[in-house]
Scaffold this active site. Sequence first.
Site, mmCIF file in Angstrom:
data_model
loop_
_atom_site.group_PDB
_atom_site.id
_atom_site.type_symbol
_atom_site.label_atom_id
_atom_site.label_comp_id
_atom_site.label_asym_id
_atom_site.label_seq_id
_atom_site.Cartn_x
_atom_site.Cartn_y
_atom_site.Cartn_z
ATOM 1 N N ASP A 192 -29.392 -18.681 16.946
ATOM 2 C CA ASP A 192 -30.826 -18.755 16.686
ATOM 3 C C ASP A 192 -31.028 -19.847 15.652
ATOM 4 O O ASP A 192 -30.585 -19.703 14.506
ATOM 5 C CB ASP A 192 -31.326 -17.404 16.163
ATOM 6 C CG ASP A 192 -32.802 -17.414 15.796
ATOM 7 O OD1 ASP A 192 -33.633 -17.411 16.716
ATOM 8 O OD2 ASP A 192 -33.104 -17.429 14.588
ATOM 9 N N TYR A 199 -7.068 9.602 -1.388
ATOM 10 C CA TYR A 199 -7.309 10.286 -0.119
ATOM 11 C C TYR A 199 -6.167 11.278 0.128
ATOM 12 O O TYR A 199 -5.052 11.132 -0.388
ATOM 13 C CB TYR A 199 -7.444 9.297 1.045
ATOM 14 C CG TYR A 199 -6.228 8.435 1.310
ATOM 15 C CD1 TYR A 199 -5.112 8.934 1.981
ATOM 16 C CD2 TYR A 199 -6.211 7.089 0.932
ATOM 17 C CE1 TYR A 199 -4.003 8.128 2.244
ATOM 18 C CE2 TYR A 199 -5.114 6.279 1.188
ATOM 19 C CZ TYR A 199 -4.011 6.805 1.855
ATOM 20 O OH TYR A 199 -2.910 6.015 2.105
ATOM 21 N N HIS A 228 0.856 -1.188 0.000
ATOM 22 C CA HIS A 228 0.000 0.000 0.000
ATOM 23 C C HIS A 228 0.893 1.238 0.000
ATOM 24 O O HIS A 228 1.786 1.368 0.839
ATOM 25 C CB HIS A 228 -0.928 0.014 1.207
ATOM 26 C CG HIS A 228 -1.874 1.184 1.210
ATOM 27 N ND1 HIS A 228 -2.909 1.281 0.314
ATOM 28 C CD2 HIS A 228 -1.915 2.309 1.966
ATOM 29 C CE1 HIS A 228 -3.568 2.413 0.525
ATOM 30 N NE2 HIS A 228 -2.976 3.058 1.514
#
Length: 822
Positions: free
Chosen positions: A546, A258, A231
């Site tokens: 659930d 940016y 990066h």
Amino acid sequence: MARRVELPDSARCVVIGGGVGGTSIAYHLAQLGWDDVVLLERSQLTSGSTFHSAGLVGQLRGSVSLTKMMMYSVELYRRLGEESEFDPGWTECGSLRLASSDQRMEELRRQAGWAKTFGLPMDLVSAEEAQEKFPLMSTDGVLGAAWIPTDGYLDPAQLTNALADGARRGGCQVFTNTRVKGIDVADGRVRAVSTDRGEIAAEVVVNAGGMYAAEIGRMAGVRIPVIPMSHQYLITQPFRERGEGHLPTLRDPDLLIYFREEGQGLVMGGYERQSRPAFLPHGTSGLDRIPHDFNGRLLEDDWDRFEEITENSKRRVPVMDEVTITRLINGPEGFTPDNEFCLGETEVDGFFVGACFCAHGLAGAGGVGKVMAEWITEGEPSLDLWEMDIRRFGSQYRSPSYTHARVQETYETYYDILYPNHERQAGRPLRISPATAWHREHDAAFGEKSGWERVNWYESNAAAGDESLRPRGWAGQHWSPAIGAEHRATREGVAIFDETSFAKMEIEGPGAAAAVERLCDNRVAREVGKLTYTQMLNSRGGIECDFTVGRLAEDRFSIVTGTAFGNHDREWIRKHLPHDGSVQVHDTTSQLACFGIWGPRARDVLQPLTPQSLASEDFPYMNLRETTVGNVPVRALRVTYVGELGWELYCPMEYGLGLWKAIWEAGEPHGIVAGGYRAIDSMRLEKGYRVWGADITPDETPYEGGVGFCVKLDKEDGFIGRDALVEAKERGPRTSLCCLLLEDPRSVALGNEPVRIDGEIRGRVTTGGYGYTVERSIAYAYLPPDRAEPGTRVAVEIFGRWVEGEVAGEPLFDPKGERIRA
């Protein structure tokens, strides 16, 4: 020379990694009173990825929990300078996010709605107003911007030192230049950490290794799916006059760039379309293997790959064509397959992960440290962290090549607009149903979840649908009239669905009945052949799981849960089973295909295929039977997630295609239709069936989520979370999940939209969609209990437009449940 301090023989907790993540975890453990903590760093603090971070801190994220964590980070950074001699240089300059297209402007309107529900200050401003705040920018092509005044930037190294200082003052010992060589695991639990300076016995070990997390995980036999990616960003020489005030941080996602100020200059970076792993060995097996001596170092400059970013920066900030570049920073940053953190306890008890910050770790570090410390000390987090939980990654991520394919796709689309129901393409197809070839032949539109190829709809059914029902805006992006056709076919006749991707498991052993009773809020150890819908709760009474439990034998139970939740639910169960080995849990997902057949004519189709009587008196609702369908041995469950008569049929995988074809051929005289998951979701909304992770989460109790009917507080030996539910029942619900009907049927809520009552924001949407039977736009939302009565007028903000509606009684469809019991 100062004497080198020896490592202690033992510690309550060892944190591995001296970056911003590890020091934040140690700091927050100290805040909670854990003073027997050791932090180990292979080189110097910040020498991994932290030291070369660009330092931007943005708070708005796509979920309540993530945004709360980022907001907490800002609160922490504001005060750290007063607590420590190391001032992190927090600069609260605000942030701008530009929109240079109509679609991006829609995204900002949606995010503005999120901000209202999250309590984060955010305004939409014009291009000219944005330029007033960031005078260096050009307004060319800019339609508007989002302004968050409380965002900012800081110094990554100073932040790390401030957190380490606070950890030391709380009793933590920090050892730099100490390399971890191994992690001792025995009987499924972490025992000790071996280093080049000796061994430390530990109850808890935290892998906060950042881009080194995969390497550290392998020492404990745990795969952490992180790839260090190259990066880049650049730093300009000073060119602005002093005294001009702070510039806000600036992002232009349409241009992939940016900015933030750096003294009188600028930092500029972005996410290029041609990504590159930081370390490239032969093949892909070592993409996360970092050279032994890579400490405090950068990668070689790659100007060719940065060219697109550089050119885009000049379009938005023209002065970039004139300034002098001081240097290009090319550093490795650890990225995960979904661009989110890896947090939580692994399958090795006591071995936690708090890593993989995906280039937004400075924004999240404070919140990550807080929730991780709570998780470690209390045994569970205080927020719903499922989207960051290490358990969300299935076994397919043991493959470095698959992990890299996913990481590459998410990195290169970091700034893309991802519409609802967007489907990732990398690494597909991987996990497939035995009926997949049949689906392809019948024009299936596939989606993907947890590596499984799943049918969203069959485009061959589109002609029977109604194109005029396409929802407005984003909700209509990944949509087909086939969804409505499949919905109506199920309600009016019969349809078959492939649910093979469902996660399945079995609990067995002499102590199985007592174990599941202790875990579940409902009474599940009933007669053999009974099915029970239930939840498993955390100690706060929040809903951790659930699902449906079936009793297969006196000492054996089956569980079927959502495709993406298998790892989570299995590990929750495993960690709460008796330690004497009397009960085991097994994942059976890959052993069994599953097909659902539902609709008023489902019995007509199935009965000729099976010797089992399907009459209600012989095979009642919420029961299971072992039988045959055609020539195939099946476990038939009379259960539904769509609110119609029908069965889920489970069979060994090798029989799956034969079973599907047998049902299809038997159904053709009855007009059977094959349907996909999007129709299922539409029908479950009409029935009010909940989705774990959205409608109900670990943050809500069953009473608040509308599933309190499952709770059996009078169970003889109680259950986990019972005491919290007793207190919750006495005080009353803090919030209530309500069904909303919107007046505009083509305005569809997507989740996290604000709900307004009497002019005030009083709730947020959890899930939404269109009900093709009730012919209304449906949304579920949490509202104050005193405003949860049917008939209460509401308005939901959908992409900046307030849509009127009201609270409705539920379920909307077949409220007495007569169809499912027919």
